[in-house]
Design a protein around this motif. Structure first.
Motif, PDB file in Angstrom:
ATOM      1  N   ASN A  87       0.809  -1.218   0.000  1.00 54.13           N
ATOM      2  CA  ASN A  87       0.000   0.000   0.000  1.00 54.13           C
ATOM      3  C   ASN A  87       0.847   1.275   0.000  1.00 54.13           C
ATOM      4  N   ARG A  88       1.935   1.246  -0.738  1.00 55.28           N
ATOM      5  CA  ARG A  88       2.827   2.403  -0.858  1.00 55.28           C
ATOM      6  C   ARG A  88       3.186   2.624  -2.322  1.00 55.28           C
ATOM      7  N   LEU A  89       3.534   3.847  -2.638  1.00 54.01           N
ATOM      8  CA  LEU A  89       4.190   4.092  -3.913  1.00 54.01           C
ATOM      9  C   LEU A  89       5.572   3.467  -3.795  1.00 54.01           C
ATOM     10  N   LEU A  90       5.978   2.744  -4.804  1.00 51.69           N
ATOM     11  CA  LEU A  90       7.249   2.030  -4.732  1.00 51.69           C
ATOM     12  C   LEU A  90       8.203   2.571  -5.788  1.00 51.69           C
ATOM     13  N   LEU A  91       9.377   2.987  -5.346  1.00 54.28           N
ATOM     14  CA  LEU A  91      10.426   3.450  -6.248  1.00 54.28           C
ATOM     15  C   LEU A  91      11.421   2.313  -6.429  1.00 54.28           C
ATOM     16  N   LEU A  92      11.668   1.946  -7.672  1.00 57.89           N
ATOM     17  CA  LEU A  92      12.690   0.951  -7.981  1.00 57.89           C
ATOM     18  C   LEU A  92      13.890   1.707  -8.526  1.00 57.89           C
ATOM     19  N   LEU A  93      14.968   1.725  -7.763  1.00 61.94           N
ATOM     20  CA  LEU A  93      16.177   2.461  -8.141  1.00 61.94           C
ATOM     21  C   LEU A  93      17.164   1.510  -8.802  1.00 61.94           C
ATOM     22  N   PHE A  94      17.397   1.727 -10.089  1.00 61.62           N
ATOM     23  CA  PHE A  94      18.403   0.973 -10.826  1.00 61.62           C
ATOM     24  C   PHE A  94      19.643   1.852 -10.899  1.00 61.62           C
ATOM     25  N   GLY A  95      20.738   1.370 -10.347  1.00 64.83           N
ATOM     26  CA  GLY A  95      21.954   2.170 -10.330  1.00 64.83           C
ATOM     27  C   GLY A  95      23.164   1.298 -10.082  1.00 64.83           C
ATOM     28  N   ALA A  96      24.327   1.944 -10.086  1.00 63.18           N
ATOM     29  CA  ALA A  96      25.585   1.244  -9.816  1.00 63.18           C
ATOM     30  C   ALA A  96      26.551   2.228  -9.174  1.00 63.18           C
ATOM     31  N   ARG A  97      27.322   1.742  -8.253  1.00 60.10           N
ATOM     32  CA  ARG A  97      28.272   2.591  -7.541  1.00 60.10           C
ATOM     33  C   ARG A  97      29.324   3.173  -8.487  1.00 60.10           C
TER      34      ARG A  97
ATOM     35  N   GLN B   5      14.679  -5.168 -14.779  1.00 57.22           N
ATOM     36  CA  GLN B   5      15.282  -4.213 -15.706  1.00 57.22           C
ATOM     37  C   GLN B   5      14.691  -4.409 -17.105  1.00 57.22           C
ATOM     38  N   ASP B   6      14.571  -5.652 -17.536  1.00 55.32           N
ATOM     39  CA  ASP B   6      13.971  -5.942 -18.847  1.00 55.32           C
ATOM     40  C   ASP B   6      12.480  -5.630 -18.853  1.00 55.32           C
ATOM     41  N   ARG B   7      11.803  -6.016 -17.803  1.00 55.86           N
ATOM     42  CA  ARG B   7      10.345  -5.820 -17.722  1.00 55.86           C
ATOM     43  C   ARG B   7       9.962  -4.347 -17.833  1.00 55.86           C
ATOM     44  N   PHE B   8      10.729  -3.476 -17.166  1.00 55.81           N
ATOM     45  CA  PHE B   8      10.400  -2.055 -17.156  1.00 55.81           C
ATOM     46  C   PHE B   8      11.170  -1.258 -18.204  1.00 55.81           C
ATOM     47  N   GLY B   9      11.922  -1.938 -19.056  1.00 60.93           N
ATOM     48  CA  GLY B   9      12.612  -1.271 -20.158  1.00 60.93           C
ATOM     49  C   GLY B   9      13.685  -0.297 -19.718  1.00 60.93           C
ATOM     50  N   VAL B  10      14.381  -0.619 -18.652  1.00 59.15           N
ATOM     51  CA  VAL B  10      15.439   0.263 -18.149  1.00 59.15           C
ATOM     52  C   VAL B  10      16.639   0.158 -19.082  1.00 59.15           C
ATOM     53  N   SER B  11      17.020   1.299 -19.658  1.00 62.03           N
ATOM     54  CA  SER B  11      18.124   1.289 -20.618  1.00 62.03           C
ATOM     55  C   SER B  11      19.278   2.186 -20.202  1.00 62.03           C
ATOM     56  N   GLU B  12      19.107   2.936 -19.113  1.00 67.30           N
ATOM     57  CA  GLU B  12      20.184   3.812 -18.662  1.00 67.30           C
ATOM     58  C   GLU B  12      20.218   3.837 -17.143  1.00 67.30           C
ATOM     59  N   LEU B  13      21.382   4.193 -16.634  1.00 65.72           N
ATOM     60  CA  LEU B  13      21.549   4.327 -15.191  1.00 65.72           C
ATOM     61  C   LEU B  13      21.870   5.779 -14.888  1.00 65.72           C
ATOM     62  N   PRO B  14      21.343   6.344 -13.843  1.00 67.22           N
ATOM     63  CA  PRO B  14      20.345   5.769 -12.948  1.00 67.22           C
ATOM     64  C   PRO B  14      18.953   5.820 -13.567  1.00 67.22           C
TER      65      PRO B  14
ATOM     66  N   VAL C 202      14.768   5.463 -12.076  1.00 64.24           N
ATOM     67  CA  VAL C 202      13.855   5.284 -10.952  1.00 64.24           C
ATOM     68  C   VAL C 202      12.474   5.013 -11.541  1.00 64.24           C
ATOM     69  N   VAL C 203      12.019   3.773 -11.424  1.00 62.97           N
ATOM     70  CA  VAL C 203      10.689   3.392 -11.893  1.00 62.97           C
ATOM     71  C   VAL C 203       9.732   3.592 -10.726  1.00 62.97           C
ATOM     72  N   VAL C 204       8.647   4.334 -10.966  1.00 59.43           N
ATOM     73  CA  VAL C 204       7.670   4.605  -9.912  1.00 59.43           C
ATOM     74  C   VAL C 204       6.442   3.732 -10.161  1.00 59.43           C
ATOM     75  N   LEU C 205       6.099   2.927  -9.153  1.00 59.28           N
ATOM     76  CA  LEU C 205       4.951   2.030  -9.243  1.00 59.28           C
ATOM     77  C   LEU C 205       3.872   2.455  -8.258  1.00 59.28           C
ATOM     78  N   ALA C 206       2.627   2.379  -8.706  1.00 59.74           N
ATOM     79  CA  ALA C 206       1.488   2.594  -7.809  1.00 59.74           C
ATOM     80  C   ALA C 206       1.387   1.389  -6.880  1.00 59.74           C
ATOM     81  N   PRO C 207       0.679   1.514  -5.765  1.00 58.65           N
ATOM     82  CA  PRO C 207       0.511   0.357  -4.886  1.00 58.65           C
ATOM     83  C   PRO C 207      -0.080  -0.859  -5.605  1.00 58.65           C
ATOM     84  N   SER C 208      -0.859  -0.607  -6.641  1.00 60.57           N
ATOM     85  CA  SER C 208      -1.456  -1.704  -7.408  1.00 60.57           C
ATOM     86  C   SER C 208      -0.443  -2.404  -8.307  1.00 60.57           C
ATOM     87  N   GLY C 209       0.727  -1.794  -8.501  1.00 59.01           N
ATOM     88  CA  GLY C 209       1.752  -2.356  -9.373  1.00 59.01           C
ATOM     89  C   GLY C 209       1.813  -1.689 -10.736  1.00 59.01           C
ATOM     90  N   ALA C 210       0.883  -0.783 -11.024  1.00 58.16           N
ATOM     91  CA  ALA C 210       0.891  -0.072 -12.305  1.00 58.16           C
ATOM     92  C   ALA C 210       2.075   0.890 -12.358  1.00 58.16           C
TER      93      ALA C 210
END
Length: 200
Positions: free
Chosen positions: A32-42, A109-118, A120-128
């Motif tokens: 029940n939260r907005l979810l941020l998926l952070l794709f990154g590398a040190r 990464q493939d599912r959300f089409g992440v092609s660059e770093l960093p 941040v994919v933002v998801l609704a609580p429903s997963g949208a």
């Protein structure tokens, strides 16, 4: 639900020996939260440049009220486990991370089409997916983008609810669902209209 992306997995806290690995713990941290998926590398210079801004953004939003509405999971693209562990030690304690080498990171990464770093994919609580990459929004708008995300998530949830409500009513025209959305008519108001039509 967004939290279910990590169902059956362990997530790490800022201390590598601290894990969330039961469904109850994952739900408590992410449900029940907005979810941020952070794709990154040190090793990534753009990631190192963006991270302080993301930390300020996070700290301003995670007061006791915001903390209940926002979650973040780091999906590291680090080259080695030592880089990943260093990042974990330095990240804010309320962030979570997928363990190094977990294939779910690449799958997401493939599912959300992440092609660059960093990214941040933002998801609704429903997963949208609300925003496929919010890095620019966070940089340009700061914390005001959180309100936009929350409103978008509420609108999505409300639209799903309204669509379910439409199924219980017989339709009089093709535009009736749009009219209901626009004017938010209630059953009582419709009954009054029908009674007036019958009188005429």
């Amino acid at each position: 639900m967004a939290w279910s992306l990590f169902q059956g997995r362990s997530l790490l806290r800022s201390r590598p020996d601290s894990r969330l690995d039961t469904e109850r713990e994952l739900r408590a941290a992410l449900d029940n939260r907005l979810l941020l998926l952070l794709f990154g590398a040190r090793r990534c210079p753009r990631c190192r440049e963006f991270e302080p801004r993301l930390r300020r953004f996070w700290s301003r939003l995670t007061d006791p009220v915001g903390q209940e509405q926002l979650g973040l999971v780091y999906l590291g693209q680090d080259r080695c486990e030592q880089e990943h562990l260093r990042y974990l030690r330095d990240m804010p304690r309320t962030w979570l991370a997928l363990p190094y080498g977990d294939r779910l990171g690449r799958e997401l990464q493939d599912r959300f089409g992440v092609s660059e770093l960093p990214s941040v994919v933002v998801l609704a609580p429903s997963g949208a997916v609300l925003v496929p990459n919010a890095v620019r929004e966070i940089r340009d708008l700061g914390i005001s983008c959180f309100q936009n995300w929350r409103e978008a998530a509420e609108l999505l949830d409300r639209n799903f609810q309204e669509r379910e409500d439409f199924q219980s009513f017989p339709r009089r025209s093709l535009t009736e669902p749009l009219r209901r959305l626009k004017y938010r008519l209630r059953e009582d108001e419709e009954e009054e209209e029908e009674e007036e039509e019958q009188k005429e």
